[in-house]
Design a protein around this motif. Structure first.
Motif, PDB file in Angstrom:
ATOM      1  N   UNK A 109      36.100  20.278  18.270  1.00  0.00           N
ATOM      2  CA  UNK A 109      36.038  19.314  19.008  1.00  0.00           C
ATOM      3  C   UNK A 109      37.640  18.402  19.411  1.00  0.00           C
ATOM      4  N   UNK A 110      38.254  18.204  18.255  1.00  0.00           N
ATOM      5  CA  UNK A 110      39.665  17.713  18.292  1.00  0.00           C
ATOM      6  C   UNK A 110      40.392  18.605  18.992  1.00  0.00           C
ATOM      7  N   UNK A 111      40.499  19.869  18.955  1.00  0.00           N
ATOM      8  CA  UNK A 111      41.449  20.991  19.352  1.00  0.00           C
ATOM      9  C   UNK A 111      40.986  20.782  21.142  1.00  0.00           C
ATOM     10  N   UNK A 112      39.619  21.009  21.428  1.00  0.00           N
ATOM     11  CA  UNK A 112      39.178  20.754  22.842  1.00  0.00           C
ATOM     12  C   UNK A 112      39.805  19.799  23.311  1.00  0.00           C
ATOM     13  N   UNK A 113      39.727  18.468  22.724  1.00  0.00           N
ATOM     14  CA  UNK A 113      40.092  17.162  23.409  1.00  0.00           C
ATOM     15  C   UNK A 113      41.563  17.192  23.848  1.00  0.00           C
ATOM     16  N   UNK A 114      42.386  17.785  22.932  1.00  0.00           N
ATOM     17  CA  UNK A 114      43.873  17.948  23.119  1.00  0.00           C
ATOM     18  C   UNK A 114      44.173  18.916  24.071  1.00  0.00           C
ATOM     19  N   UNK A 115      43.373  20.053  24.147  1.00  0.00           N
ATOM     20  CA  UNK A 115      43.607  20.973  24.992  1.00  0.00           C
ATOM     21  C   UNK A 115      43.324  20.541  26.587  1.00  0.00           C
ATOM     22  N   UNK A 116      42.239  20.046  26.660  1.00  0.00           N
ATOM     23  CA  UNK A 116      41.720  19.477  28.067  1.00  0.00           C
ATOM     24  C   UNK A 116      42.748  18.245  28.713  1.00  0.00           C
ATOM     25  N   UNK A 117      43.172  17.426  27.768  1.00  0.00           N
ATOM     26  CA  UNK A 117      44.003  16.355  28.059  1.00  0.00           C
ATOM     27  C   UNK A 117      45.275  16.972  28.584  1.00  0.00           C
ATOM     28  N   UNK A 118      46.076  18.102  27.934  1.00  0.00           N
ATOM     29  CA  UNK A 118      47.260  18.612  28.501  1.00  0.00           C
ATOM     30  C   UNK A 118      46.710  19.088  29.639  1.00  0.00           C
ATOM     31  N   UNK A 119      45.944  19.950  30.176  1.00  0.00           N
ATOM     32  CA  UNK A 119      45.766  20.532  31.231  1.00  0.00           C
ATOM     33  C   UNK A 119      45.608  19.360  32.512  1.00  0.00           C
ATOM     34  N   UNK A 120      44.914  18.450  32.186  1.00  0.00           N
ATOM     35  CA  UNK A 120      44.630  17.048  33.122  1.00  0.00           C
ATOM     36  C   UNK A 120      46.237  16.733  33.046  1.00  0.00           C
ATOM     37  N   UNK A 166      51.924   3.660  39.262  1.00  0.00           N
ATOM     38  CA  UNK A 166      50.787   3.124  38.545  1.00  0.00           C
ATOM     39  C   UNK A 166      49.326   3.672  38.691  1.00  0.00           C
ATOM     40  N   UNK A 167      49.321   3.837  40.223  1.00  0.00           N
ATOM     41  CA  UNK A 167      48.029   4.215  40.680  1.00  0.00           C
ATOM     42  C   UNK A 167      47.719   5.720  40.110  1.00  0.00           C
ATOM     43  N   UNK A 168      48.669   6.418  40.192  1.00  0.00           N
ATOM     44  CA  UNK A 168      48.587   7.865  39.428  1.00  0.00           C
ATOM     45  C   UNK A 168      48.075   7.827  37.975  1.00  0.00           C
ATOM     46  N   UNK A 169      48.902   7.041  37.348  1.00  0.00           N
ATOM     47  CA  UNK A 169      48.635   6.900  35.644  1.00  0.00           C
ATOM     48  C   UNK A 169      47.300   6.261  35.705  1.00  0.00           C
ATOM     49  N   UNK A 170      46.902   5.536  36.404  1.00  0.00           N
ATOM     50  CA  UNK A 170      45.573   4.901  36.252  1.00  0.00           C
ATOM     51  C   UNK A 170      44.331   5.883  36.417  1.00  0.00           C
ATOM     52  N   UNK A 171      44.572   6.536  37.790  1.00  0.00           N
ATOM     53  CA  UNK A 171      43.489   7.577  37.895  1.00  0.00           C
ATOM     54  C   UNK A 171      43.418   8.726  36.826  1.00  0.00           C
ATOM     55  N   UNK A 172      44.632   9.209  36.501  1.00  0.00           N
ATOM     56  CA  UNK A 172      44.721  10.209  35.455  1.00  0.00           C
ATOM     57  C   UNK A 172      44.161   9.869  34.102  1.00  0.00           C
ATOM     58  N   UNK A 173      44.458   8.396  33.702  1.00  0.00           N
ATOM     59  CA  UNK A 173      43.894   7.832  32.388  1.00  0.00           C
ATOM     60  C   UNK A 173      42.220   7.724  32.444  1.00  0.00           C
ATOM     61  N   UNK A 174      41.725   7.341  33.664  1.00  0.00           N
ATOM     62  CA  UNK A 174      40.383   7.313  33.970  1.00  0.00           C
ATOM     63  C   UNK A 174      39.736   8.819  33.761  1.00  0.00           C
ATOM     64  N   UNK A 175      40.166   9.868  34.186  1.00  0.00           N
ATOM     65  CA  UNK A 175      39.499  11.073  34.152  1.00  0.00           C
ATOM     66  C   UNK A 175      39.810  11.617  32.609  1.00  0.00           C
ATOM     67  N   UNK A 176      40.979  11.307  32.168  1.00  0.00           N
ATOM     68  CA  UNK A 176      41.206  11.588  30.701  1.00  0.00           C
ATOM     69  C   UNK A 176      40.359  10.976  29.637  1.00  0.00           C
ATOM     70  N   UNK A 177      40.156   9.746  30.106  1.00  0.00           N
ATOM     71  CA  UNK A 177      39.193   8.908  28.882  1.00  0.00           C
ATOM     72  C   UNK A 177      37.770   9.221  29.202  1.00  0.00           C
ATOM     73  N   UNK A 178      37.250   9.737  30.407  1.00  0.00           N
ATOM     74  CA  UNK A 178      35.854  10.129  30.444  1.00  0.00           C
ATOM     75  C   UNK A 178      35.648  11.332  29.556  1.00  0.00           C
ATOM     76  N   UNK A 179      36.690  12.049  29.784  1.00  0.00           N
ATOM     77  CA  UNK A 179      36.630  13.494  29.002  1.00  0.00           C
ATOM     78  C   UNK A 179      36.410  13.022  27.532  1.00  0.00           C
TER      79      UNK A 179
END
Length: 498
Positions: A87-98, A107-120
């Motif tokens: 689970x920990x490895x999967x979270x870090x791997x998906x974050x890097x791809x994102x 800021x708007x790009x950071x916001x949208x990326x953070x939203x997608x990462x946080x959902x994951x």
């Protein structure tokens, strides 16, 4: 959020500097073989195992017992622990791809990326919370109890619902509402993001309702400058929210990174344990004692690096060296002396890192540092003689040594004649013993070994490699008078130094 699976009250620092004698320990104890068996080709597992073994020489047995209990839980529940690690490895791997697919400094790009990462990440955190809910009774260690309790306390249903609600609002499907003030020169300042006061009504009421008068400006579709200005206004408004959300995301990612790193050590232990059990080699959890005591006793102790390179099992040794700070080992070549010395160093490192020991039983006092001084093959590029090189390395060892350390000598100071080598070995050994350094010394210097034997030192034990009467080329170490296996010419007893 902390994992606390390596220490009770602090994180494990993977980038902590390795000891100055890291190269000598890796070479003399063949540590790469052990670490390779733990890593199974995984570079990250190799890095963590190496750091844990070489930097965990703690003088607190309580930390060792803390890790031992966690490892026992891992051995009882390998599939659950592996799932947590994945689970920990999967979270870090998906974050890097994102990250690489949506890299943006606005800021708007950071916001949208953070939203997608946080959902994951919320999905991964829910999986961890479910494991804590279902499997807590299967774990008995303080480390896992603390981790699971933290997951249940921090990751409640209300927490997930609140995060989901915030993320929904941060999509800004109804637009971004921003306020600002006029500063010098009527330049806008103090931008702030505002929450919309509009109530959600039926769509028909929204159409028919009279709206208050507002000042509205529509940017023409082809007005690029206007679009850029509007985008800049949007970024000004969401800047603080984007930074706050990015920090929250980084905080959760930091937890997953710590969890992955600390669990990687135990994953390596599981891999090694499986190899040894498959070979039917004995393993046991050692009993560490404080450095103020002098203990070293074991049964069936074997060289774990050697057995990992062989198809057959290896011969173990049993010795009681409690209350002894000097162990002298003599005997013929190919008698297993160097193998025994390596098993002493490996078992000490494994014990102090919190691992099991390659033995039927093992107990030792913790040491503040482990050092080796092995005979080296002659190097044609050396600028000095072999003896000078040995003494130079010995000087480096002494410079980094502290009381309550341990040093392993393997045929040291044999580069000169017997008389001179024995005198050097005697003086160095005597000086180290005065500083409370525990010594294991494999030697062919008969004059050195027998001189110490004749002193009848209470704190010394003498072992000799003897062939076993089993029809095979098998040697075991037994206590007894040093064997005369000197390299140099034997001197008459009357000429030996006293």
């Amino acid at each position: 959020m902390k994992a606390f699976l390596m220490f009770k009250d602090q994180d494990f620092e993977l980038k902590r500097p390795l000891p100055s004698n890291e190269g000598a320990l890796m070479q003399d104890l063949e540590l790469a073989t052990l670490i390779d068996a733990m890593a199974l080709g995984d570079k990250f597992l190799f890095e963590v195992a190496k750091a844990a073994i070489l930097t965990s020489l703690t003088n607190d047995p309580r930390t060792i017992f803390y890790r031992q209990n966690i490892l026992k839980d891992c051995l009882k529940n390998p599939f659950i622990v592996t799932e947590i690690y994945n689970i920990a490895v999967g979270a870090l791997t998906r974050e890097r791809k994102n990250f690489w697919s949506m890299i943006n400094t606005y800021p708007s790009g950071i916001l949208h990326r953070s939203i997608d990462v946080l959902r994951m990440l919320m999905t991964q955190l829910k999986r961890l919370r479910n494991i804590a809910d279902q499997h807590t009774p299967r774990f008995g260690s303080e480390g896992f109890a603390t981790l699971f309790e933290m997951l249940r306390m921090e990751l409640t249903d209300d927490y997930f619902a609140s995060i989901q609600d915030h993320l929904q609002h941060l999509k800004f499907r109804r637009g971004v509402l921003i306020s600002a003030q006029l500063g010098k020169g009527n330049k806008a300042t103090n931008y702030a993001l505002r929450k919309s006061n509009e109530k959600r009504e039926h769509w028909l009421l929204q159409i028919l309702a009279r709206r208050p008068d507002v000042y509205t400006y529509f940017v023409p579709p082809r007005d690029e400058s206007g679009a850029k200005a509007l985008s800049a206004l949007n970024d000004q408004g969401v800047n603080l929210v984007a930074n706050a959300l990015a920090q929250s995301t980084d905080h959760i990612l930091s937890f997953f990174n710590i969890l992955r790193t600390e669990l990687a050590f135990y994953m390596g232990c599981l891999n090694l344990h499986a190899r040894l059990v498959k070979k039917e080699e004995p393993v046991s959890f050692p009993v560490p004692v404080a450095s103020t005591e002098c203990r070293h006793s074991f049964s069936g102790l074997y060289d774990v690096s050697l057995t990992l390179n062989l198809q057959s099992r290896v011969v173990g040794n049993s010795v009681n060296a409690d209350d002894k700070d000097l162990v002298i080992i003599t005997g013929a070549n190919q008698g297993g002396k160097s193998t025994f010395l390596r098993s002493i160093g490996l078992s000490q490192l494994m014990m102090q890192s919190g691992m099991f020991a390659p033995a039927e039983s093992f107990s030792s006092n913790v040491c503040d540092g482990l050092f080796t001084h092995y005979k080296r093959e002659e190097d044609a590029a050396m600028k000095s003689g072999k003896l000078a090189e040995e003494l130079s390395r010995m000087s480096d060892v002494v410079d980094n040594m502290t009381p309550n350390s341990m040093v392993l000598f393997n045929e040291s100071f044999a580069a000169t004649n017997e008389r001179e080598g024995s005198e050097i070995a005697t003086q160095i050994t005597s000086a180290l013993l005065e500083k409370r350094i525990k010594i294991f010394f494999v030697t062919h210097l008969y004059a050195f070994a027998h001189r110490l034997f004749d002193r009848k030192m209470k704190g010394a034990v003498f072992l000799r490699a003897e062939r076993q009467m089993d029809g095979e080329r098998t040697f075991r170490l037994v206590e007894g008078e040093p064997l005369q296996t000197s390299y140099g010419q034997d001197l008459p007893q009357s000429l030996l130094p006293t």
